[in-house]
Design an enzyme around this catalytic site. Structure first.
Site, PDB file in Angstrom:
ATOM      1  CB  SER A 197      -9.081  -6.628  39.990  1.00 57.56           C
ATOM      2  OG  SER A 197      -9.808  -7.981  38.270  1.00 57.56           O
ATOM      3  CG  MET A 198      -4.498  -6.716  35.361  1.00 62.82           C
ATOM      4  SD  MET A 198      -4.262  -6.328  33.651  1.00 62.82           S
ATOM      5  CE  MET A 198      -2.862  -6.553  33.578  1.00 62.82           C
TER       6      MET A 198
ATOM      7  CG  ASP B 129     -15.771 -10.550  42.980  1.00 70.29           C
ATOM      8  OD1 ASP B 129     -15.188 -11.120  42.097  1.00 70.29           O
ATOM      9  OD2 ASP B 129     -13.646 -10.046  43.210  1.00 70.29           O
TER      10      ASP B 129
ATOM     11  CG  HIS C 249     -14.649  -8.283  40.150  1.00 68.02           C
ATOM     12  ND1 HIS C 249     -13.483  -8.911  40.900  1.00 68.02           N
ATOM     13  CD2 HIS C 249     -14.027  -7.641  39.112  1.00 68.02           C
ATOM     14  CE1 HIS C 249     -12.292  -8.453  40.651  1.00 68.02           C
ATOM     15  NE2 HIS C 249     -12.843  -7.956  39.450  1.00 68.02           N
TER      16      HIS C 249
ATOM     17  CD1 TRP D 174      -7.564  -7.273  30.725  1.00 67.09           C
ATOM     18  CD2 TRP D 174      -9.621  -8.050  31.736  1.00 67.09           C
ATOM     19  NE1 TRP D 174      -8.388  -8.039  29.514  1.00 67.09           N
ATOM     20  CE2 TRP D 174      -9.660  -8.387  30.528  1.00 67.09           C
ATOM     21  CE3 TRP D 174     -10.632  -8.199  32.348  1.00 67.09           C
ATOM     22  CZ2 TRP D 174     -10.228  -8.843  29.374  1.00 67.09           C
ATOM     23  CZ3 TRP D 174     -11.608  -9.529  31.499  1.00 67.09           C
ATOM     24  CH2 TRP D 174     -11.136  -9.676  30.139  1.00 67.09           C
TER      25      TRP D 174
END
Length: 293
Positions: A100-101, A229, A258, A34
């Protein structure tokens, strides 16, 4: 451009998912984070197909060049969209990689669809197992953190994305792991997402509890996270994954932010190739810690 149809929206219109399909061999499916699009995997799409892999990356609904639906920004729907991709392309023996997402889609797909067609899963800087702090999840992040994200998006989405991008890549006064050009590129990918999806998906990845989903995973599992992160801290996510997926191998990239798919692209590519079972001359030369699984 290539599209896969993933059902219809509430108005009866086809939901189209933009995707790319590169190389030949064992399939690796990449799920983006995202609020970007599949193009964020630039360095993986340029390298992984060189090693006997068919690499597919697609953009979730609401983002990039995919359909900008008003509804469907929940993980059940997103897992069904992933199923549509795997079914439409008739993929088998898939290595599924969620960033991530995108890690949430991996977890929900494995439980909701029984892991069909998938032989291995990788979670890269993922939002799993559960981001939100609750009474039974005291290690999560406070709800106020996500409320501030929504507030920033509603006030000035473009300024929010610019600030978010710097944190995403670990850019600070004394730290410049990526160029301004890379920040501009990432900003351009994120800007074309719909405001609705940008906002609604914060609720999805923040408040969805994946702990039970993860317990359904029985295939080989790789977890990669950066120790620096600040977007999805390792102590909230990566470090906790083996509690729910005991067979998972956890690799922490020291000092990585990240956006490690850019800042640590060579190491990430090597680790993904080794995990997927493909020959990686890069991994062999570098003596990667994950050279065999």
């Amino acid at each position: 451009m290539s599209y896969i149809t993933a059902g219809k929206d509430a108005n009866g219109h086809d939901v189209k998912l933009h995707y790319t399909d590169q190389g030949q061999g064992k399939p690796i499916v990449l799920i983006h984070g995202w609020p970007a699009s599949y193009e964020m995997w630039e360095y993986q799409l340029a390298e992984l197909p060189k090693h006997g892999n068919r690499v597919i990356a697609y953009t979730r609904r609401g983002f990039g060049q995919s359909s900008k639906t008003w509804e469907g920004h929940d993980y059940n729907t997103l897992a069904d969209d992933l199923k549509a991709v795997l079914d439409e392309l008739d993929l088998q023996d898939v290595t599924l990689v969620g960033f991530s997402m995108g890690g949430g889609e991996v977890a929900r797909y494995m439980s909701r669809h029984g892991g069909a067609r998938v032989s291995r899963v990788a979670f890269v800087a993922a939002v799993t197992p559960y981001l939100l702090k609750t009474d039974d999840n005291p290690d999560g992040a406070p709800k106020e953190n996500f409320d501030k994200m929504i507030e920033g998006i509603r006030k000035d989405r473009f300024d929010f994305l610019a600030t978010f991008g710097k944190q995403f890549y670990g850019v600070g006064a004394m730290s410049h792991p990526v160029s301004q050009a890379t920040l501009d590129w990432m900003q351009s990918l994120c800007q074309i997402a719909s405001p609705r999806a940008t906002e609604q998906d914060v609720y999805a990845f923040a408040a969805t509890d994946f702990r039970q989903d993860l317990q359904s995973i029985k295939v080989p599992t790789l977890v990669i996270h950066g120790s620096a992160d600040e977007t999805v801290p390792a102590k909230v996510s990566g470090e906790r994954m083996t509690q729910f997926v005991p067979q998972a191998q956890y690799i922490e990239y020291d000092g990585a932010p990240h956006g490690l798919f850019v800042t640590e692209k060579d190491r990430l590519n090597s680790d993904l190739l080794a995990f997927a079972g493909a020959h990686s001359t890069t991994a062999a030369a570098a003596g990667s810690s994950s050279a065999a699984y």
